[in-house]
Write an enzyme that holds these catalytic residues in place. Structure first.
Site, PDB file in Angstrom:
ATOM      1  N   ARG A  42       0.855  -1.187   0.000  1.00 26.40           N
ATOM      2  CA  ARG A  42       0.000   0.000   0.000  1.00 26.40           C
ATOM      3  C   ARG A  42       0.891   1.236   0.000  1.00 26.40           C
ATOM      4  NH1 ARG A  42      -2.766   2.843   4.482  1.00 26.40           N
ATOM      5  NH2 ARG A  42      -4.711   3.733   3.714  1.00 26.40           N
ATOM      6  N   SER A 111     -12.814  -3.812  -0.531  1.00 28.14           N
ATOM      7  CA  SER A 111     -13.223  -3.320   0.793  1.00 28.14           C
ATOM      8  C   SER A 111     -14.741  -3.160   0.806  1.00 28.14           C
ATOM      9  CB  SER A 111     -12.590  -1.947   1.061  1.00 28.14           C
ATOM     10  OG  SER A 111     -11.185  -2.048   1.030  1.00 28.14           O
ATOM     11  N   LYS A 140      -6.217   4.909   8.877  1.00 26.66           N
ATOM     12  CA  LYS A 140      -7.097   5.440   7.840  1.00 26.66           C
ATOM     13  C   LYS A 140      -8.070   6.387   8.520  1.00 26.66           C
ATOM     14  CE  LYS A 140      -8.652   3.645   3.596  1.00 26.66           C
ATOM     15  NZ  LYS A 140      -9.583   2.867   2.859  1.00 26.66           N
TER      16      LYS A 140
END
Length: 212
Positions: A42, A111, A140
């Site tokens: 990521r 997701s 996040k």
């Protein structure tokens, strides 16, 4: 390469904010040696060239240990290096479009926060779902929390494997028992720890107990 439920037990999501002079390659290897069963690269800040170079490096590492390697969001780079797959969020490309670009033999993770999103992702060809945030998370900032009831409902509604993500660590992973998930995705619970290998070992043991 397709992934089974066992591959999703301890899913490591990289984050370079805790490198502190170390290399991402070394940190990911520590996580794998400790028991991580899956790696997602990521990167939100790197430019394309550096991202591509890093993706190739981490891919070689995952091939060495024979564990699945997917790229977060960047379908183009996943295609370019022949990664095992890609993980996309709700605001990224739809799973069906990703499948067209990647091909049938690749892993697609999506997701989801609701049963509706989960069912749609499954219909569009997702191989697994990442559901969360199940606990409050600092990784996040914009992540909405998903209640444990919703997590259970999603697991019951779909036939594909579900992993939980968001604020999970050694101290709260057992709270997810009985939800129906087959594993957990973690970032800081591994990469922010002083001993990544030991953290992975402990988390894997706890997660194996939790999914039983």
């Amino acid at each position: 390469m397709k992934c089974g439920k066992k591959d999703l037990l301890l899913y490591a999501v990289t984050d370079r904010s805790w490198l502190n002079g170390d290399t991402l390659y070394h940190q990911v290897e520590q996580a794998i040696q400790g028991g991580a069963t899956f790696v997602q690269l990521r990167e939100k800040e790197l430019d394309e060239g550096d991202f591509l170079e890093e993706a190739r490096e981490i891919q070689k590492l995952c091939q060495k240990y024979q564990i699945p390697f997917v790229i977060n969001d960047n379908v183009q780079i996943a295609v370019q290096i022949g990664a095992d797959g890609v993980h996309v969020g709700q605001s990224d490309m739809k799973a069906g479009d990703v499948r067209e670009k990647l091909g049938l033999d690749k892993i697609i993770g999506v997701s989801a926060q609701t049963v509706e999103q989960a069912l749609l992702a499954q219909k569009m060809g997702a191989d697994y779902l990442g559901v969360g945030a199940v606990f409050h998370t600092g990784s996040k900032a914009d992540a909405d929390n998903v209640s444990h009831d919703t997590l259970r409902e999603i697991c019951e509604a779909v036939e594909i494997p579900v992993i939980a993500i968001g604020g999970i660590g050694a101290g709260n992973v057992m709270q997810l028992s009985g939800s129906g998930i087959c594993g957990i995705a973690v970032i800081s619970a591994l990469f922010a720890q002083p001993d990544i290998k030991a953290a992975a070992k402990e988390l894997k043991a706890l997660t194996e107990k939790m999914v039983r």
